[in-house]
Scaffold this motif. Structure first.
Motif, mmCIF file in Angstrom:
data_model
loop_
_atom_site.group_PDB
_atom_site.id
_atom_site.type_symbol
_atom_site.label_atom_id
_atom_site.label_comp_id
_atom_site.label_asym_id
_atom_site.label_seq_id
_atom_site.Cartn_x
_atom_site.Cartn_y
_atom_site.Cartn_z
ATOM 1 N N PRO A 94 0.801 -1.234 0.000
ATOM 2 C CA PRO A 94 0.000 0.000 0.000
ATOM 3 C C PRO A 94 0.835 1.287 0.000
ATOM 4 O O PRO A 94 0.319 2.350 -0.339
ATOM 5 C CB PRO A 94 -0.829 -0.112 1.287
ATOM 6 N N ALA A 95 2.097 1.209 0.365
ATOM 7 C CA ALA A 95 2.950 2.404 0.389
ATOM 8 C C ALA A 95 3.651 2.648 -0.944
ATOM 9 O O ALA A 95 4.281 3.692 -1.127
ATOM 10 C CB ALA A 95 3.990 2.280 1.500
ATOM 11 N N THR A 96 3.532 1.706 -1.877
ATOM 12 C CA THR A 96 4.179 1.873 -3.186
ATOM 13 C C THR A 96 3.376 2.838 -4.051
ATOM 14 O O THR A 96 2.181 3.024 -3.828
ATOM 15 C CB THR A 96 4.323 0.521 -3.919
ATOM 16 N N PRO A 97 4.017 3.439 -5.052
ATOM 17 C CA PRO A 97 3.287 4.359 -5.934
ATOM 18 C C PRO A 97 2.195 3.628 -6.728
ATOM 19 O O PRO A 97 2.344 2.437 -7.029
ATOM 20 C CB PRO A 97 4.362 4.889 -6.884
ATOM 21 N N PRO A 98 1.121 4.327 -7.082
ATOM 22 C CA PRO A 98 0.033 3.700 -7.842
ATOM 23 C C PRO A 98 0.507 3.037 -9.134
ATOM 24 O O PRO A 98 0.012 1.976 -9.500
ATOM 25 C CB PRO A 98 -0.925 4.855 -8.145
ATOM 26 N N GLU A 99 1.472 3.648 -9.819
ATOM 27 C CA GLU A 99 1.930 3.062 -11.092
ATOM 28 C C GLU A 99 2.619 1.714 -10.880
ATOM 29 O O GLU A 99 2.714 0.919 -11.805
ATOM 30 C CB GLU A 99 2.833 4.024 -11.868
ATOM 31 N N PHE A 100 3.067 1.423 -9.677
ATOM 32 C CA PHE A 100 3.625 0.105 -9.349
ATOM 33 C C PHE A 100 2.507 -0.817 -8.887
ATOM 34 O O PHE A 100 2.380 -1.942 -9.339
ATOM 35 C CB PHE A 100 4.683 0.237 -8.241
ATOM 36 N N ARG A 101 1.682 -0.316 -8.006
ATOM 37 C CA ARG A 101 0.652 -1.083 -7.313
ATOM 38 C C ARG A 101 -0.473 -1.557 -8.225
ATOM 39 O O ARG A 101 -1.065 -2.607 -7.995
ATOM 40 C CB ARG A 101 0.101 -0.178 -6.204
ATOM 41 N N GLU A 102 -0.769 -0.808 -9.268
ATOM 42 C CA GLU A 102 -1.979 -1.058 -10.051
ATOM 43 C C GLU A 102 -1.749 -1.820 -11.352
ATOM 44 O O GLU A 102 -2.580 -1.757 -12.249
ATOM 45 C CB GLU A 102 -2.672 0.281 -10.332
ATOM 46 N N GLY A 124 1.625 -9.405 20.268
ATOM 47 C CA GLY A 124 1.909 -8.095 20.839
ATOM 48 C C GLY A 124 0.931 -7.025 20.401
ATOM 49 O O GLY A 124 1.037 -5.874 20.816
ATOM 50 N N GLY A 125 0.001 -7.395 19.530
ATOM 51 C CA GLY A 125 -1.016 -6.453 19.078
ATOM 52 C C GLY A 125 -0.571 -5.552 17.937
ATOM 53 O O GLY A 125 -1.245 -4.570 17.623
ATOM 54 N N VAL A 126 0.555 -5.878 17.299
ATOM 55 C CA VAL A 126 1.026 -5.075 16.171
ATOM 56 C C VAL A 126 0.348 -5.603 14.910
ATOM 57 O O VAL A 126 0.665 -6.680 14.430
ATOM 58 C CB VAL A 126 2.565 -5.136 16.025
ATOM 59 N N THR A 127 -0.601 -4.827 14.399
ATOM 60 C CA THR A 127 -1.354 -5.264 13.229
ATOM 61 C C THR A 127 -1.099 -4.382 12.017
ATOM 62 O O THR A 127 -1.437 -4.749 10.901
ATOM 63 C CB THR A 127 -2.869 -5.276 13.530
ATOM 64 N N GLU A 128 -0.516 -3.213 12.241
ATOM 65 C CA GLU A 128 -0.261 -2.269 11.154
ATOM 66 C C GLU A 128 1.211 -2.288 10.776
ATOM 67 O O GLU A 128 2.068 -2.674 11.568
ATOM 68 C CB GLU A 128 -0.645 -0.849 11.599
ATOM 69 N N ALA A 129 1.494 -1.839 9.553
ATOM 70 C CA ALA A 129 2.875 -1.669 9.133
ATOM 71 C C ALA A 129 3.507 -0.576 9.989
ATOM 72 O O ALA A 129 2.826 0.368 10.396
ATOM 73 C CB ALA A 129 2.920 -1.281 7.655
ATOM 74 N N LEU A 130 4.786 -0.749 10.291
ATOM 75 C CA LEU A 130 5.482 0.251 11.099
ATOM 76 C C LEU A 130 6.593 0.911 10.295
ATOM 77 O O LEU A 130 7.187 0.287 9.418
ATOM 78 C CB LEU A 130 6.105 -0.399 12.342
ATOM 79 N N THR A 131 6.887 2.150 10.626
ATOM 80 C CA THR A 131 7.994 2.858 9.997
ATOM 81 C C THR A 131 9.286 2.526 10.743
ATOM 82 O O THR A 131 9.256 1.997 11.855
ATOM 83 C CB THR A 131 7.777 4.382 10.023
ATOM 84 N N THR A 132 10.402 2.876 10.143
ATOM 85 C CA THR A 132 11.693 2.656 10.787
ATOM 86 C C THR A 132 11.762 3.395 12.115
ATOM 87 O O THR A 132 12.236 2.843 13.115
ATOM 88 C CB THR A 132 12.837 3.109 9.852
ATOM 89 N N SER A 133 11.263 4.629 12.166
ATOM 90 C CA SER A 133 11.324 5.387 13.421
ATOM 91 C C SER A 133 10.438 4.745 14.499
ATOM 92 O O SER A 133 10.804 4.741 15.677
ATOM 93 C CB SER A 133 10.961 6.857 13.205
ATOM 94 N N GLU A 134 9.292 4.189 14.122
ATOM 95 C CA GLU A 134 8.440 3.502 15.103
ATOM 96 C C GLU A 134 9.129 2.242 15.635
ATOM 97 O O GLU A 134 9.043 1.932 16.829
ATOM 98 C CB GLU A 134 7.085 3.139 14.468
ATOM 99 N N ILE A 135 9.812 1.530 14.742
ATOM 100 C CA ILE A 135 10.546 0.323 15.151
ATOM 101 C C ILE A 135 11.678 0.709 16.107
ATOM 102 O O ILE A 135 11.861 0.086 17.159
ATOM 103 C CB ILE A 135 11.091 -0.427 13.915
ATOM 104 N N LYS A 136 12.413 1.771 15.765
ATOM 105 C CA LYS A 136 13.510 2.228 16.637
ATOM 106 C C LYS A 136 12.983 2.647 18.004
ATOM 107 O O LYS A 136 13.621 2.380 19.027
ATOM 108 C CB LYS A 136 14.278 3.377 15.976
ATOM 109 N N ALA A 137 11.817 3.286 18.037
ATOM 110 C CA ALA A 137 11.219 3.705 19.312
ATOM 111 C C ALA A 137 10.866 2.487 20.164
ATOM 112 O O ALA A 137 11.099 2.485 21.382
ATOM 113 C CB ALA A 137 9.985 4.567 19.061
#
Length: 130
Positions: free
Chosen positions: A20-28, A75-88
Motif C-alpha cells: 500500500p505504500a508503493t506508488p500507484p503506477e507500481f501497485r496497479e 503483541g497487538g502489532v497489526t499495522e505496518a510500522l515505519t523505521t522510526s516507530e521500530i527504533k522507538a
C-alpha cells in the motif's frame, strides 16, 4: 514470447516493501521479471525511501524487532510500522516485546542445538559406514 509477469503484491514481497505504500503506477499493474530485476539492481528513489523509512511489511517489522510474525500478532502489532516507530520500540521495549524476543532467542537456540545434534549423528553414521 510474452514476458513472465507477477502481481504487484508478489513483486512488493520480493522487494521487501509494503504494497500500500508503493506508488500507484507500481501497485496497479503486473510487474515483469525484467522490471523486477531492474528495480533490484537500480532501485528508484521511492523504493530506496520505502526500504529505509518504511512503512515496512510484517515480515520486515518482525525481523527488525527480533520476533516472529506470530509474536507481532500476540503483541497487538497489526499495522505496518515505519523505521522510526521500530527504533522507538527497540529503545523502550514494552513487556510484550521483551517476552517475544526472549521466546525467539530460545527458539533459535533450540534450532541450533537440534542442527548440531543432527550433524553429529550424521558424522557418526558416516564414520561407521566408512
Amino acid at each position: 514470447m510474452k514476458p513472465q509477469t507477477m502481481k504487484a503484491a508478489t513483486a512488493a514481497k520480493k522487494l521487501g516493501v509494503y504494497l500500500p505504500a508503493t506508488p500507484p503506477e507500481f501497485r496497479e499493474r503486473e510487474i515483469s521479471r525484467t522490471e523486477l530485476d531492474e528495480l533490484l539492481a537500480e532501485p528508484p528513489a521511492w523504493l530506496q525511501a520505502l526500504r529505509a523509512e518504511g512503512p515496512h511489511p510484517r515480515d520486515v517489522v518482525a525481523r527488525k524487532l527480533g520476533v516472529s510474525n506470530s509474536g507481532l500478532a500476540r503483541g497487538g502489532v497489526t499495522e505496518a510500522l515505519t523505521t522510526s516507530e521500530i527504533k522507538a520500540l527497540l529503545a523502550d521495549p514494552p513487556a510484550w516485546l521483551v517476552s517475544e524476543r526472549a521466546t525467539q532467542a530460545a527458539v533459535r537456540a533450540e534450532n541450533a542445538r537440534v542442527k548440531q545434534r543432527d550433524a553429529e549423528r550424521a558424522r557418526r553414521s558416516d564414520d561407521q559406514a566408512g
